[in-house]
Write a protein that holds these residues in place. Sequence first.
Motif, PDB file in Angstrom:
ATOM      1  N   UNK A  31       2.476  12.389  -5.747  1.00  0.00           N
ATOM      2  CA  UNK A  31       3.796  13.023  -5.841  1.00  0.00           C
ATOM      3  C   UNK A  31       4.263  13.641  -4.531  1.00  0.00           C
ATOM      4  N   UNK A  32       3.308  14.129  -3.705  1.00  0.00           N
ATOM      5  CA  UNK A  32       3.675  14.779  -2.454  1.00  0.00           C
ATOM      6  C   UNK A  32       4.337  13.818  -1.467  1.00  0.00           C
ATOM      7  N   UNK A  33       4.120  12.526  -1.657  1.00  0.00           N
ATOM      8  CA  UNK A  33       4.686  11.528  -0.751  1.00  0.00           C
ATOM      9  C   UNK A  33       6.179  11.351  -0.992  1.00  0.00           C
ATOM     10  N   UNK A  34       6.626  11.540  -2.236  1.00  0.00           N
ATOM     11  CA  UNK A  34       8.017  11.299  -2.588  1.00  0.00           C
ATOM     12  C   UNK A  34       8.225   9.901  -3.134  1.00  0.00           C
ATOM     13  N   UNK A  35       9.482   9.547  -3.404  1.00  0.00           N
ATOM     14  CA  UNK A  35       9.801   8.251  -4.000  1.00  0.00           C
ATOM     15  C   UNK A  35       9.890   7.118  -2.989  1.00  0.00           C
ATOM     16  N   UNK A  36       9.879   7.452  -1.703  1.00  0.00           N
ATOM     17  CA  UNK A  36       9.907   6.432  -0.657  1.00  0.00           C
ATOM     18  C   UNK A  36       8.814   6.750   0.356  1.00  0.00           C
ATOM     19  N   UNK A  37       7.790   5.894   0.395  1.00  0.00           N
ATOM     20  CA  UNK A  37       6.676   6.088   1.320  1.00  0.00           C
ATOM     21  C   UNK A  37       6.810   5.106   2.478  1.00  0.00           C
ATOM     22  N   UNK A  38       6.595   5.589   3.673  1.00  0.00           N
ATOM     23  CA  UNK A  38       6.718   4.758   4.873  1.00  0.00           C
ATOM     24  C   UNK A  38       5.356   4.572   5.537  1.00  0.00           C
ATOM     25  N   UNK A  39       5.011   3.326   5.782  1.00  0.00           N
ATOM     26  CA  UNK A  39       3.764   3.049   6.487  1.00  0.00           C
ATOM     27  C   UNK A  39       3.847   3.644   7.893  1.00  0.00           C
ATOM     28  N   UNK A  40       2.784   4.293   8.298  1.00  0.00           N
ATOM     29  CA  UNK A  40       2.775   4.986   9.575  1.00  0.00           C
ATOM     30  C   UNK A  40       2.947   6.480   9.416  1.00  0.00           C
ATOM     31  N   UNK A  41       3.277   6.914   8.177  1.00  0.00           N
ATOM     32  CA  UNK A  41       3.465   8.338   7.909  1.00  0.00           C
ATOM     33  C   UNK A  41       2.558   8.838   6.781  1.00  0.00           C
ATOM     34  N   UNK A  83       0.832  -1.205   0.000  1.00  0.00           N
ATOM     35  CA  UNK A  83       0.000   0.000   0.000  1.00  0.00           C
ATOM     36  C   UNK A  83       0.866   1.255   0.000  1.00  0.00           C
ATOM     37  N   UNK A  84       1.978   1.209   0.724  1.00  0.00           N
ATOM     38  CA  UNK A  84       2.867   2.371   0.766  1.00  0.00           C
ATOM     39  C   UNK A  84       3.479   2.652  -0.598  1.00  0.00           C
ATOM     40  N   UNK A  85       3.888   1.606  -1.314  1.00  0.00           N
ATOM     41  CA  UNK A  85       4.474   1.834  -2.641  1.00  0.00           C
ATOM     42  C   UNK A  85       3.407   2.346  -3.605  1.00  0.00           C
ATOM     43  N   UNK A  86       2.148   1.937  -3.387  1.00  0.00           N
ATOM     44  CA  UNK A  86       1.057   2.479  -4.200  1.00  0.00           C
ATOM     45  C   UNK A  86       0.900   3.974  -3.937  1.00  0.00           C
ATOM     46  N   UNK A  87       1.062   4.377  -2.680  1.00  0.00           N
ATOM     47  CA  UNK A  87       0.997   5.809  -2.358  1.00  0.00           C
ATOM     48  C   UNK A  87       2.100   6.574  -3.067  1.00  0.00           C
ATOM     49  N   UNK A  88       3.305   5.998  -3.104  1.00  0.00           N
ATOM     50  CA  UNK A  88       4.415   6.662  -3.789  1.00  0.00           C
ATOM     51  C   UNK A  88       4.153   6.778  -5.282  1.00  0.00           C
TER      52      UNK A  88
END
Length: 406
Positions: free
Chosen positions: A289-299, A280-285
């Motif tokens: 675009x606001x998430x950036x290239x590395x998304x962390x679960x919990x953030x 799910x986190x990589x789907x957010x990335x």
Amino acid sequence: MSDGDLQSIVDELAERLHRSVAIDDPAIRLLAASRHFGDEDAVRVGSVLNRAVRPEITAGLFALGIAGWTEPGIVRVEGAKPRLCAPVRCNGMLLGYLWLIDEDGSFSESELSAAAAAAEAAGSVLYRRLLLHERSKARHEGILRELVSPDADMRAQAIADLRAEQLFGEDRTCFTVLAVQCRVSGAAAPPQEVAFEAAIEEGVRTVVDDVALMVANRSRGWLLLVQRQPPARALVDAIAERITSRFQRLTDGAARPVAGLGGTVTELDAVLESYQQASLAVRAALLLPSVGDLARWGELGPYELLLKLPPDDLRSSARVPALQALDREDRHHVLLDTLTAFFDHGGNIQRTADTLRVHRATLYQRLKRIEQITGCSLDDGDDRLMLHLGLKLRLLASAYDDRLGG
């Protein structure tokens, strides 16, 4: 096959020619090196110390086309002494490079023949090593896929297999999944698939003191980090950066991968949870675009809930009547942008006005107009929640359509 076999080839050639010898892998990372005979330069010393050479030297070597060579040749790049480069191949496959520094400006025919023979022998060693590596990797990938299976029996078998393989000690009880995906539409081209797998392997090499296992398939992959404690932020950043750099170097920047980090779990049977979070986190990335290239679960805030919705349900939920009414009256999205900024700043009037670069009175007028059109009150908690979630859902629905092609 042990590194000693490759080392003996290097040492024997070095003693025979009284020249220092080195063998690198196809990415010009050091595999074996002989003792020096006074012919070393700063590049060779740096390679021995760091197991790699500077990026500008590597770029210069590849620009000479050495990856396509089938016979030894002399290379000259700025910042290094001339070298004999003998490609290490087996069955037509490039497996590395054998290097002799050209200290006196020439090589005899016997030296060239000896270097070519040593490169051929090294090719056989590296090819056997590659076959063993591929067999082991396929075995481990199969276990990892079963480890995140929805079937409890398959997960139990995978756990038993991992323990039987003894890949990590019993003191390593922190398991974290890092998912990686390429920003490509449709099926990835075969060269990109190969580059992606190589990039994931580069990420695995970043983990030195602990264990990292990987699965790679077309344009998606994931790593299982096995450690004594949750992975440090700097380590995860380094893994993602190494993967990105290697992939872009191999594809000339054709695409850029993104990553998603799941939460850390302390039981192997719970790795499925970390895997789902990382996915799910990589789907957010990919989508935001606001998430950036590395998304962390919990953030990821509310997106951790919204991303669990299937795309069709998400699109349906995004059709909020109040916001659709605002669409009809707000052709230039002035009011929608105002409402988004208002919620992004937690309803703070001054910060919202500063962001929009409008007077507070203008902002109050816009908010009043929004209430008139939507029939909602921004003083009502339920109305605010409905509108705020509606905006988030619309953003995700639009991203699904634009970035993932529906």
